[in-house]
Design a protein around this motif. Structure first.
Motif, PDB file in Angstrom:
ATOM      1  N   VAL A  77     -31.201  95.825 116.110  1.00 29.91           N
ATOM      2  CA  VAL A  77     -31.821  95.330 117.092  1.00 29.91           C
ATOM      3  C   VAL A  77     -31.203  94.163 117.631  1.00 29.91           C
ATOM      4  CG1 VAL A  77     -34.019  96.648 116.588  1.00 29.91           C
ATOM      5  CG2 VAL A  77     -33.752  94.177 115.957  1.00 29.91           C
ATOM      6  N   PRO A  78     -31.515  93.777 118.925  1.00 30.29           N
ATOM      7  CA  PRO A  78     -30.760  92.584 119.237  1.00 30.29           C
ATOM      8  C   PRO A  78     -31.744  91.178 118.998  1.00 30.29           C
ATOM      9  CG  PRO A  78     -32.050  93.726 121.207  1.00 30.29           C
ATOM     10  CD  PRO A  78     -31.911  94.457 119.926  1.00 30.29           C
ATOM     11  N   LEU A  79     -31.052  90.169 118.832  1.00 29.82           N
ATOM     12  CA  LEU A  79     -31.768  88.857 118.961  1.00 29.82           C
ATOM     13  C   LEU A  79     -32.656  88.608 120.412  1.00 29.82           C
ATOM     14  CD1 LEU A  79     -28.975  86.937 117.408  1.00 29.82           C
ATOM     15  CD2 LEU A  79     -31.090  87.549 116.050  1.00 29.82           C
ATOM     16  N   VAL A  80     -33.656  88.199 120.191  1.00 28.11           N
ATOM     17  CA  VAL A  80     -34.391  87.936 121.313  1.00 28.11           C
ATOM     18  C   VAL A  80     -34.610  86.398 121.840  1.00 28.11           C
ATOM     19  CG1 VAL A  80     -35.828  89.888 121.599  1.00 28.11           C
ATOM     20  CG2 VAL A  80     -36.691  88.108 120.110  1.00 28.11           C
ATOM     21  N   SER A  81     -34.400  85.652 120.569  1.00 26.33           N
ATOM     22  CA  SER A  81     -34.611  84.057 120.918  1.00 26.33           C
ATOM     23  C   SER A  81     -34.326  83.326 119.733  1.00 26.33           C
ATOM     24  CB  SER A  81     -36.074  83.647 121.382  1.00 26.33           C
ATOM     25  OG  SER A  81     -37.162  83.873 120.104  1.00 26.33           O
ATOM     26  N   VAL A  82     -33.908  82.152 120.182  1.00 28.04           N
ATOM     27  CA  VAL A  82     -33.415  80.861 119.297  1.00 28.04           C
ATOM     28  C   VAL A  82     -34.461  79.794 119.580  1.00 28.04           C
ATOM     29  CG1 VAL A  82     -32.237  79.068 118.169  1.00 28.04           C
ATOM     30  CG2 VAL A  82     -31.320  81.548 118.418  1.00 28.04           C
ATOM     31  N   GLU A  83     -35.224  79.255 118.708  1.00 28.32           N
ATOM     32  CA  GLU A  83     -36.019  78.099 119.038  1.00 28.32           C
ATOM     33  C   GLU A  83     -35.675  76.799 118.389  1.00 28.32           C
ATOM     34  OE1 GLU A  83     -40.252  80.353 119.719  1.00 28.32           O
ATOM     35  OE2 GLU A  83     -39.691  79.975 117.840  1.00 28.32           O
TER      36      GLU A  83
ATOM     37  N   GLN B 297     -28.305  88.947 124.696  1.00 31.58           N
ATOM     38  CA  GLN B 297     -29.305  89.520 124.174  1.00 31.58           C
ATOM     39  C   GLN B 297     -29.068  91.030 124.074  1.00 31.58           C
ATOM     40  OE1 GLN B 297     -33.253  88.510 126.164  1.00 31.58           O
ATOM     41  NE2 GLN B 297     -33.284  86.544 125.263  1.00 31.58           N
ATOM     42  N   GLU B 298     -27.792  91.258 123.960  1.00 37.45           N
ATOM     43  CA  GLU B 298     -27.435  92.763 123.499  1.00 37.45           C
ATOM     44  C   GLU B 298     -27.264  92.919 121.989  1.00 37.45           C
ATOM     45  OE1 GLU B 298     -26.879  95.175 125.923  1.00 37.45           O
ATOM     46  OE2 GLU B 298     -27.658  93.637 127.393  1.00 37.45           O
ATOM     47  N   LYS B 299     -27.583  94.044 121.678  1.00 38.34           N
ATOM     48  CA  LYS B 299     -27.171  94.364 120.226  1.00 38.34           C
ATOM     49  C   LYS B 299     -25.897  94.092 119.853  1.00 38.34           C
ATOM     50  CE  LYS B 299     -28.494  98.716 119.487  1.00 38.34           C
ATOM     51  NZ  LYS B 299     -28.871  99.951 118.743  1.00 38.34           N
ATOM     52  N   THR B 300     -25.666  93.203 118.734  1.00 43.11           N
ATOM     53  CA  THR B 300     -24.164  92.962 118.306  1.00 43.11           C
ATOM     54  C   THR B 300     -24.317  92.663 116.673  1.00 43.11           C
ATOM     55  OG1 THR B 300     -22.431  91.349 118.493  1.00 43.11           O
ATOM     56  CG2 THR B 300     -24.696  90.694 118.734  1.00 43.11           C
ATOM     57  N   PHE B 301     -23.108  93.161 116.136  1.00 39.86           N
ATOM     58  CA  PHE B 301     -23.113  92.814 114.654  1.00 39.86           C
ATOM     59  C   PHE B 301     -22.456  91.317 114.461  1.00 39.86           C
ATOM     60  CE2 PHE B 301     -22.747  97.516 114.599  1.00 39.86           C
ATOM     61  CZ  PHE B 301     -23.794  97.628 113.975  1.00 39.86           C
ATOM     62  N   GLY B 302     -21.830  90.891 115.519  1.00 41.79           N
ATOM     63  CA  GLY B 302     -21.357  89.659 115.294  1.00 41.79           C
ATOM     64  C   GLY B 302     -22.593  88.350 115.452  1.00 41.79           C
ATOM     65  N   TRP B 303     -21.940  87.255 115.276  1.00 40.64           N
ATOM     66  CA  TRP B 303     -23.013  86.041 115.747  1.00 40.64           C
ATOM     67  C   TRP B 303     -23.180  85.773 117.186  1.00 40.64           C
ATOM     68  CZ3 TRP B 303     -20.493  82.345 111.569  1.00 40.64           C
ATOM     69  CH2 TRP B 303     -19.418  81.728 112.177  1.00 40.64           C
ATOM     70  N   VAL B 304     -24.272  85.230 117.649  1.00 33.19           N
ATOM     71  CA  VAL B 304     -24.395  85.210 119.168  1.00 33.19           C
ATOM     72  C   VAL B 304     -24.640  83.521 119.201  1.00 33.19           C
ATOM     73  CG1 VAL B 304     -26.056  85.211 120.889  1.00 33.19           C
ATOM     74  CG2 VAL B 304     -25.726  86.947 119.458  1.00 33.19           C
ATOM     75  N   ARG B 305     -23.802  82.869 120.118  1.00 34.36           N
ATOM     76  CA  ARG B 305     -23.865  81.636 120.209  1.00 34.36           C
ATOM     77  C   ARG B 305     -25.178  81.249 121.139  1.00 34.36           C
ATOM     78  NH1 ARG B 305     -18.214  78.817 121.908  1.00 34.36           N
ATOM     79  NH2 ARG B 305     -19.619  76.946 121.326  1.00 34.36           N
ATOM     80  N   TRP B 306     -25.783  80.041 120.538  1.00 34.26           N
ATOM     81  CA  TRP B 306     -26.929  79.580 121.567  1.00 34.26           C
ATOM     82  C   TRP B 306     -26.861  77.904 121.496  1.00 34.26           C
ATOM     83  CZ3 TRP B 306     -29.421  75.619 118.950  1.00 34.26           C
ATOM     84  CH2 TRP B 306     -29.395  75.510 117.788  1.00 34.26           C
ATOM     85  N   ARG B 307     -27.845  77.329 122.648  1.00 35.73           N
ATOM     86  CA  ARG B 307     -27.611  76.001 122.903  1.00 35.73           C
ATOM     87  C   ARG B 307     -29.028  75.601 123.568  1.00 35.73           C
ATOM     88  NH1 ARG B 307     -23.205  75.326 127.894  1.00 35.73           N
ATOM     89  NH2 ARG B 307     -24.281  76.343 129.504  1.00 35.73           N
ATOM     90  N   ALA B 308     -29.347  74.537 123.421  1.00 38.78           N
ATOM     91  CA  ALA B 308     -30.434  73.708 123.984  1.00 38.78           C
ATOM     92  C   ALA B 308     -30.158  72.271 124.446  1.00 38.78           C
ATOM     93  CB  ALA B 308     -31.616  73.875 123.051  1.00 38.78           C
ATOM     94  N   THR B 309     -30.791  71.667 125.132  1.00 38.20           N
ATOM     95  CA  THR B 309     -30.766  70.288 125.305  1.00 38.20           C
ATOM     96  C   THR B 309     -32.288  69.662 125.224  1.00 38.20           C
ATOM     97  OG1 THR B 309     -29.011  70.555 127.261  1.00 38.20           O
ATOM     98  CG2 THR B 309     -30.042  68.393 127.023  1.00 38.20           C
ATOM     99  N   LEU B 310     -32.041  68.617 124.225  1.00 37.80           N
ATOM    100  CA  LEU B 310     -33.411  67.995 123.918  1.00 37.80           C
ATOM    101  C   LEU B 310     -33.436  66.335 124.563  1.00 37.80           C
ATOM    102  CD1 LEU B 310     -33.738  68.875 120.462  1.00 37.80           C
ATOM    103  CD2 LEU B 310     -34.590  70.212 122.262  1.00 37.80           C
ATOM    104  N   LEU B 311     -34.547  65.943 124.989  1.00 35.06           N
ATOM    105  CA  LEU B 311     -34.550  64.787 125.551  1.00 35.06           C
ATOM    106  C   LEU B 311     -35.172  63.771 124.196  1.00 35.06           C
ATOM    107  CD1 LEU B 311     -34.719  62.477 127.714  1.00 35.06           C
ATOM    108  CD2 LEU B 311     -37.029  63.192 128.206  1.00 35.06           C
ATOM    109  N   LEU B 312     -34.324  62.850 123.505  1.00 38.20           N
ATOM    110  CA  LEU B 312     -34.482  62.186 122.367  1.00 38.20           C
ATOM    111  C   LEU B 312     -34.397  60.515 122.481  1.00 38.20           C
ATOM    112  CD1 LEU B 312     -32.870  64.658 119.873  1.00 38.20           C
ATOM    113  CD2 LEU B 312     -35.307  64.535 120.567  1.00 38.20           C
ATOM    114  N   ARG B 313     -35.289  60.054 122.238  1.00 39.99           N
ATOM    115  CA  ARG B 313     -35.342  58.448 122.158  1.00 39.99           C
ATOM    116  C   ARG B 313     -34.127  58.140 121.161  1.00 39.99           C
ATOM    117  NH1 ARG B 313     -41.179  56.721 120.647  1.00 39.99           N
ATOM    118  NH2 ARG B 313     -41.553  58.116 122.271  1.00 39.99           N
TER     119      ARG B 313
END
Length: 407
Positions: free
Chosen positions: A324-330, A347-363
């Motif tokens: 099944v596909p990955l649906v989220s990374v938190e 968010q398609e099914k894949t046997f390879g790894w899926v890249r992800w990114r997020a931007t955080l506001l950090l002091r």
């Protein structure tokens, strides 16, 4: 015993002092580097075992190749060393034969070079040792002390096993429930056999190349039977015999190795085992390390780095068994009290790894960021990976935590 004279005694003492002084250099020379064990490998790979060869990719090198892991940097986990095959160069198909039999109506043997004339297929998949992350279990488990570098993302190309069977007009009998693959024993190599469920036939591939080049000998060339979505041990290198069988094979690599405890007749993925305890493995109270579990890694920032703030990009990869596909990374920067959803490359099914990114506001100051993946089957990663402790340290997929400083 004759007494040593004063001159001889002083000479021996001097030799001993010289050896002690040169000790670190002498011992360093005795420990081969990765490229000395496997021709063409990055010398920075970590040597976990010289025989059979086991090499781990340092995490910063793994993170430097977020799309595809090169043959120079890909980890090596040999259960068997095939003499003459410790190189990243391709191995010749000439003279290599593969026997196909068991519960089929027409057993056959083919010259491996015949595969070149059949339709070719390609799959990008995560190749991961069952013991990857083993060192993160507490107390220490048996086996090679993998950190997180026993994994890579590679593209295999070759002939689907189904295509081969169809080209030969071969059909399976109803009793064929497992695919059992045998590695070559040429040069006196010890036996290596693995069995996987017949459902794996759907995507099984007789791989002839990796990342667009002839399949490296150390990674199974000239022919490797790969099963996308399965842990690395099931992807049999140097395959010479494929059997369709009614039961799993009973060699040591199938039982008791590469198994985790389960409660019989339940759907629990593992049986919580008291850390440090032993377990009486058998075919009913344990399951093999077949399908890869859901997991994610943080590739940036790396542990101990200092980055510019206040907006900090956190990125990495996530993967599962591809069913099944990955649906989220938190990601979380406050110990898991709150989570921010990352952007997934697909968010398609894949046997390879899926890249992800997020931007955080950090002091400014020190921070710890965690990441966890979810897939469409509702599977995720435990905050405490030690919940799945088992004495051989398989299938670790606890939430990753990275500490870094914001300038």
């Amino acid at each position: 015993m004759e007494k040593l004279d004063r001159r001889t005694t002083l000479k021996l003492m001097g030799m001993g002092a010289a050896l002690l002084a040169a000790g670190p250099r002498v011992f360093a020379q005795q420990t081969p580097t990765a490229d000395q064990l496997v021709k063409g490998k990055n010398p920075k790979l970590l040597v976990l075992s010289q025989r059979p060869v086991v090499l781990e990719t340092p995490y910063e090198i793994l993170a430097s190749e977020p799309e595809r892991t090169s043959k120079e940097n890909l980890y090596v986990r040999n259960n068997v060393d095939l003499p003459g095959y410790t190189t990243v160069e391709g191995a010749s198909l000439e003279g290599w034969k593969i026997e196909v039999g068991g519960l089929v109506d027409k057993p056959f043997t083919l010259e491996a070079k015949e595969l070149l004339a059949l339709p070719q297929s390609e799959v990008t998949m995560v190749l991961q040792c069952s013991g990857n992350g083993r060192s993160l279990y507490t107390p220490r488990t048996s086996g090679n002390p993998w950190q997180r570098g026993g994994v890579g993302n590679v593209t295999f190309r070759g002939v689907r096993l189904k295509t081969l069977l169809e080209s030969k007009g071969v059909k399976l009998t109803e009793k064929a429930l497992f695919i059992t693959a045998h590695a070559s024993r040429q040069g006196g190599a010890t036996q290596f056999v693995r069995s996987v469920p017949i459902q794996a036939l759907e995507n099984a591939l007789l791989a002839l190349s990796m990342n667009g080049e002839p399949l490296p000998a150390v990674h199974g060339g000239p022919v490797r039977l790969v099963f996308p979505g399965f842990f690395g041990v099931n992807n049999v290198k140097w395959v010479e015999k494929i059997e369709f069988t009614e039961a799993e094979n009973t060699t040591a690599e199938q039982m008791p190795r590469y198994r985790v405890p389960v409660i019989p007749n339940t759907h629990l993925p593992f049986l919580p085992q008291q850390p440090g305890a032993r377990y009486p493995y058998n075919f009913t109270n344990s399951r093999p390390n077949w399908l890869v579990n859901v997991n994610s890694f943080i590739f940036a920032p790396l542990e101990g780095q200092t980055v510019e703030g206040p907006y900090v990009r956190v990125e990495g990869v996530a993967f599962n068994d591809g069913i099944v596909p990955l649906v989220s990374v938190e990601v979380s920067a406050n110990g898991g009290r709150t989570w921010q959803r990352a952007e997934l490359a697909t968010q398609e099914k894949t046997f390879g790894w899926v890249r992800w990114r997020a931007t955080l506001l950090l002091r400014s100051g020190e921070h710890e960021v965690m990441a966890r993946a979810w897939d469409a089957a509702g599977r995720s990663q435990p905050l405490d990976g030690n919940l799945a402790w088992n004495e051989r340290g398989y299938e670790y997929n606890g939430v990753m935590r990275v500490r870094f400083t914001v300038a």
